[in-house]
Every structure is written in structure tokens, then in C-alpha cells.
Design a protein around this motif. Structure first.
Motif, short mmCIF file in Angstrom:
data_model
loop_
_atom_site.label_atom_id
_atom_site.label_comp_id
_atom_site.label_asym_id
_atom_site.label_seq_id
_atom_site.Cartn_x
_atom_site.Cartn_y
_atom_site.Cartn_z
N VAL A 112 0.86 -1.18 0.00
CA VAL A 112 0.00 0.00 0.00
C VAL A 112 0.90 1.24 0.00
O VAL A 112 1.70 1.42 0.91
N PRO A 113 0.80 2.11 -1.01
CA PRO A 113 1.70 3.28 -1.07
C PRO A 113 1.31 4.34 -0.07
O PRO A 113 0.16 4.40 0.39
N PRO A 114 2.24 5.22 0.28
CA PRO A 114 1.93 6.32 1.20
C PRO A 114 0.88 7.26 0.61
O PRO A 114 0.73 7.36 -0.62
N LYS A 115 0.17 7.94 1.47
CA LYS A 115 -0.86 8.87 1.03
C LYS A 115 -0.24 9.99 0.19
O LYS A 115 0.77 10.58 0.54
N MET A 149 2.32 7.29 -8.16
CA MET A 149 2.95 6.08 -8.69
C MET A 149 3.29 6.19 -10.17
O MET A 149 4.07 5.41 -10.69
N VAL A 150 2.68 7.13 -10.88
CA VAL A 150 2.93 7.34 -12.31
C VAL A 150 3.36 8.79 -12.52
O VAL A 150 2.72 9.71 -12.02
N ARG A 151 4.45 8.99 -13.26
CA ARG A 151 4.97 10.33 -13.48
C ARG A 151 5.45 10.47 -14.92
O ARG A 151 5.89 9.50 -15.53
N GLY A 152 5.33 11.67 -15.44
CA GLY A 152 5.79 11.96 -16.79
C GLY A 152 6.97 12.92 -16.75
O GLY A 152 6.99 13.87 -15.95
N TYR A 153 7.93 12.69 -17.64
CA TYR A 153 9.12 13.53 -17.70
C TYR A 153 9.42 13.89 -19.15
O TYR A 153 9.00 13.20 -20.08
N GLY A 154 10.16 14.97 -19.32
CA GLY A 154 10.51 15.38 -20.68
C GLY A 154 9.28 15.80 -21.46
O GLY A 154 8.40 16.51 -20.95
N VAL A 155 9.19 15.35 -22.70
CA VAL A 155 8.05 15.71 -23.55
C VAL A 155 6.76 15.10 -23.04
O VAL A 155 5.67 15.57 -23.36
N SER A 156 6.83 14.06 -22.22
CA SER A 156 5.64 13.40 -21.70
C SER A 156 5.12 14.03 -20.42
O SER A 156 4.14 13.55 -19.86
N ARG A 157 5.78 15.06 -19.94
CA ARG A 157 5.34 15.74 -18.72
C ARG A 157 4.12 16.60 -19.02
O ARG A 157 4.12 17.38 -19.97
N ARG A 158 3.09 16.45 -18.20
CA ARG A 158 1.87 17.20 -18.41
C ARG A 158 2.02 18.62 -17.85
O ARG A 158 2.54 18.81 -16.74
N GLY A 159 1.55 19.62 -18.62
CA GLY A 159 1.58 20.99 -18.14
C GLY A 159 2.96 21.60 -18.18
O GLY A 159 3.94 21.02 -18.68
N GLY A 160 3.08 22.79 -17.62
CA GLY A 160 4.38 23.46 -17.54
C GLY A 160 4.86 23.94 -18.90
O GLY A 160 4.12 24.06 -19.88
N THR A 161 6.16 24.20 -18.99
CA THR A 161 6.74 24.72 -20.23
C THR A 161 6.82 23.68 -21.33
O THR A 161 7.03 24.04 -22.49
N THR A 162 6.68 22.39 -20.98
CA THR A 162 6.78 21.35 -22.01
C THR A 162 5.51 21.25 -22.84
O THR A 162 5.52 20.58 -23.88
N GLU A 163 4.42 21.91 -22.42
CA GLU A 163 3.16 21.79 -23.15
C GLU A 163 3.29 22.35 -24.57
O GLU A 163 2.82 21.73 -25.53
N ASP A 164 3.97 23.50 -24.72
CA ASP A 164 4.13 24.09 -26.05
C ASP A 164 5.02 23.22 -26.93
O ASP A 164 4.75 23.04 -28.12
#
Length: 384
Positions: free
Chosen positions: A304-307, A311-326
Motif C-alpha cells: 500500500v503506497p503512502p498517502k 505512482m505514475v509520473r511523466g518527464y521530458g516531452v511526456s510531462r503534463r503541463g508546464g513549459t513542455t506543453e508548447d
């Protein structure tokens, strides 16, 4: 009658009371036991055109519950349609040696963050080398802490784009069949993880087993440096949805699906598993294991993971939002998802047989279902 994880966990209160467990474990145990029972109340769903009508108990919506995974996985796959690029992808798996498991349970959040960071930095550092790619790829990373036998097996699955964005913002396609060489990637990952682990120990940010000191952690790091670190780099996948669907099954729903349960009695639990150390012509052989009920509960609840831990994260071009959106918008214009990939990531909603999560639609005509909630039956709360 179908066997349920909730039936197995019914006797877990004695186990949980024998030693200190975080509140998140108590909440997960109580949620799984109450899922789709009168304790959580129910709801009536009615199709506006008269095709579907029924009464269902409510879902607990806990991410450790195996019965609440279908709709959450479907919604997650739909969200990936907004970040996934229409290019080939690679599947890369980073695993830490089992000698470090002694620290994992006491420091799930700290070591989980370190695992994500070490895998990300190793990928980006090697991919930025002009000899291999000379650009930063997009990465979707998913943490798993279990093996098929429910033992501690922390590792992260990475879905990596077959190419990346260079410093000028242009897309660079990989020239290699396997994107990155496994051995240099393994050495980078090992060095970064152990460096970070030593830093946590020196800063006294780790909870240590009884009788341990900082010197014991540093000795463990020296020992782990001589052990085998598994980094598996798969060949290119032209269709990444197979890997996404595989990851989706384990994002929500705990470490084991209920379909793997074979038999449950007052003393033992029997379940199926794949033995990846015994490979046959068609892959890992399927076997059956029997554990005491106490041991099965211990193995299941330790994952059971901590509150609030993602568990799922995106990095680089796959990161949601921020400066990578453009940047991702420009790249996706050049590499849009094919209609086939988009359909596989956005499956048609299934009939609401067992869940109350999200929007519900009629399986016959697709019309929205009217939902009429019913009150929950009061139940005693379990103190954590």
C-alpha cells in the motif's frame, strides 16, 4: 462464487494490531473490506431510453482495491491520449537489488522518490550524449513494488519515446534499435541511486531498523554496489499501447488481481503466479503457490503506497503541463496519434456492472445513465 481479496483480508485486524502500521494501510484495509457492500451505500442507474436499469453497491475507490481498478485505468488511458506521441516507444525497466529491501518498508516515500529521480536522471544523461541521441526523450514512468509472489521487488517501468527534443527544440529520432545501451545505463542508474542513498543517510533522513546506525547504511551501500542491478532495455515498440495497457492494470487495484486466487480457507490462501525464472516455449511458466493467511495478508498490505504518493509520473516531452506543453504541441503536430492508436487508448465504456466511478453510459445506446444515490449503512470506524 468468485473469490475476493476482501474475504482474505477479513482476518487482517489481528495482524494490523500486532505492530505499528501507518494510517494509510488501515484505511486501505477498511476500504477493501467495505467495497461494494451496504456499508458504503448504493445507487440506482437508469437509462433515459429504458435500456439499462439496475441497483449496485458503491465502490470504495481506494487505489489498493482490486475491484475499483477498471474505470480508473480506463480514465488513465484516455488521459494518455493527450500526452502520447504518435512515434515508436521503448520499454525500459529499472530494478534495485533485494539487499536494499531492508530499508524500503521503513522509507517507502524517500526511496520511491529516489528511484524515480535516479532512473530519470540516468535516462536523460545518457540520452543527451550525442553518441546515442543528443536529445531529451519523453518518459512515462510507473513504480511497482511487488513481484508475482507478492514479495518486495521495487522496480520502475518506463515507456520512452523513440527520439527526443534537442536544445533548439527540434525532434531528433533515435538511430539505435534499442535506444540506449543497457550496460552504461545500468552503471549510471546504480551510481545515482547509491549516491542519493548515502546522502539520505548522512542527512539522517532515513528511518533505520532497530540497532542500525548510519555506518550500517553506508556498509549496505558498499555491499549493494557489488550486487547485480537489473536494467532491461526492450527493443522498439511501434505500437506503445500494449505497454500502456500492461502498466494500466497495475496503476490501481493493488499488487494482485482477484482472478489469480485459486482457493481460500481459514488458514491458507492459494493463488497463481508466473515464474520468470522458469521460462518455457511460451514464456514464464504458470505455477500455484499456497501461503498461510497471515503471510498473504502481510505480503499484500506491505505494498500500500503512502498517502499522496504519485505512482505514475511523466518527464521530458511526456510531462503534463508546464513549459513542455508548447513543445509537445509542436511535436504532436508532426507526429499525431494514428486513428488506431487513439481508439485503443480510448476504449468504449463498459456497462456499469460493478462500479460507480466516473460517468456511466448505457452499453446499448450510449446515453448517459441517471444515477440515484442511496444512503450508506452506518458502520463502526476502525481507529488507525
Amino acid at each position: 462464487m468468485r473469490l475476493r481479496i476482501a474475504d482474505v483480508l477479513a482476518g487482517a485486524e489481528k495482524y494490523l494490531s500486532q505492530s505499528a502500521h501507518p494510517p494509510v494501510v488501515w484505511r486501505a484495509w477498511q476500504a477493501i473490506r467495505s467495497c461494494r457492500t451496504a456499508r458504503l451505500g448504493g445507487h440506482v442507474v437508469v437509462c433515459t431510453k429504458g435500456h439499462v436499469e439496475g441497483v449496485w453497491y458503491n465502490a470504495c475507490r481506494n487505489r489498493a482495491c482490486p475491484r475499483c481498478s477498471f474505470y480508473r485505468v480506463r480514465l488513465w488511458l484516455e488521459r494518455q491520449a493527450s500526452t502520447l506521441l504518435g512515434c515508436a516507444h521503448h520499454h525500459i525497466i529499472f530494478t534495485i537489488p533485494h539487499e536494499l529491501n531492508v530499508l524500503w518498508l521503513l522509507n517507502y516515500r524517500e526511496l520511491g522518490e529516489l528511484l524515480f529521480k535516479s532512473a530519470r536522471d540516468a535516462l536523460f544523461d545518457l540520452a543527451s550524449d550525442p553518441r546515442y541521441l543528443g536529445a531529451r526523450p519523453g518518459v512515462i514512468m510507473n513504480l511497482h513494488t511487488w513481484g508475482q509472489q507478492l514479495l518486495q521487488h521495487p522496480h520502475t517501468h518506463c515507456l520512452v519515446t523513440d527520439g527526443g527534443v534537442d536544445e533548439s527544440g527540434h525532434w531528433v529520432r533515435s538511430r539505435r534499435k534499442s535506444l540506449l545501451p543497457a550496460e552504461p545505463l545500468k552503471r549510471l542508474f546504480r551510481g545515482k541511486f547509491l549516491y542519493g542513498l548515502r546522502g539520505l543517510a548522512l542527512q539522517e533522513r532515513l528511518r533505520l531498523p532497530h540497532g542500525w546506525s548510519r555506518a550500517d547504511v553506508l556498509a549496505l551501500c558498499r555491499q549493494a554496489n557489488t550486487k547485480r542491478w537489473n536494467v532491461h532495455v526492450c527493443e522498439r515498440y511501434e505500437d506503445p499501447t500494449a505497454v500502456l495497457n500492461y502498466l494500466g492494470r497495475y496503476i490501481h487495484g493493488g499488487p494482485m488481481g482477484e482472478s489469480r486466487l485459486v482457493a481460500v480457507d481459514s488458514d491458507t490462501v492459494t493463488f497463481r503466479y508466473k515464474d520468470y525464472r522458469d521460462m518455457g516455449p511460451e514464456g514464464p511458466r504458470r505455477k500455484v503457490m499456497t501461503l498461510s493467511r497471515h503471510e498473504f495478508i502481510r505480503r499484500y498490505l506491505q505494498h500500500v503506497p503512502p498517502k499522496g504518493f504519485h505512482m505514475v509520473r511523466g518527464y521530458g516531452v511526456s510531462r503534463r503541463g508546464g513549459t513542455t506543453e508548447d513543445i509537445r504541441t509542436r511535436v504532436r503536430e508532426a507526429m499525431p496519434l494514428t486513428p488506431e492508436l487513439h481508439r485503443s487508448l480510448s476504449p468504449r465504456p463498459a456497462p456499469p456492472r460493478e462500479d460507480s466511478d466516473g460517468s456511466l453510459f448505457c452499453s446499448i445506446c450510449g446515453s448517459p445513465l441517471d444515477l440515484v444515490p442511496r444512503r450508506a449503512r452506518s458502520a463502526p470506524r476502525v481507529a488507525a
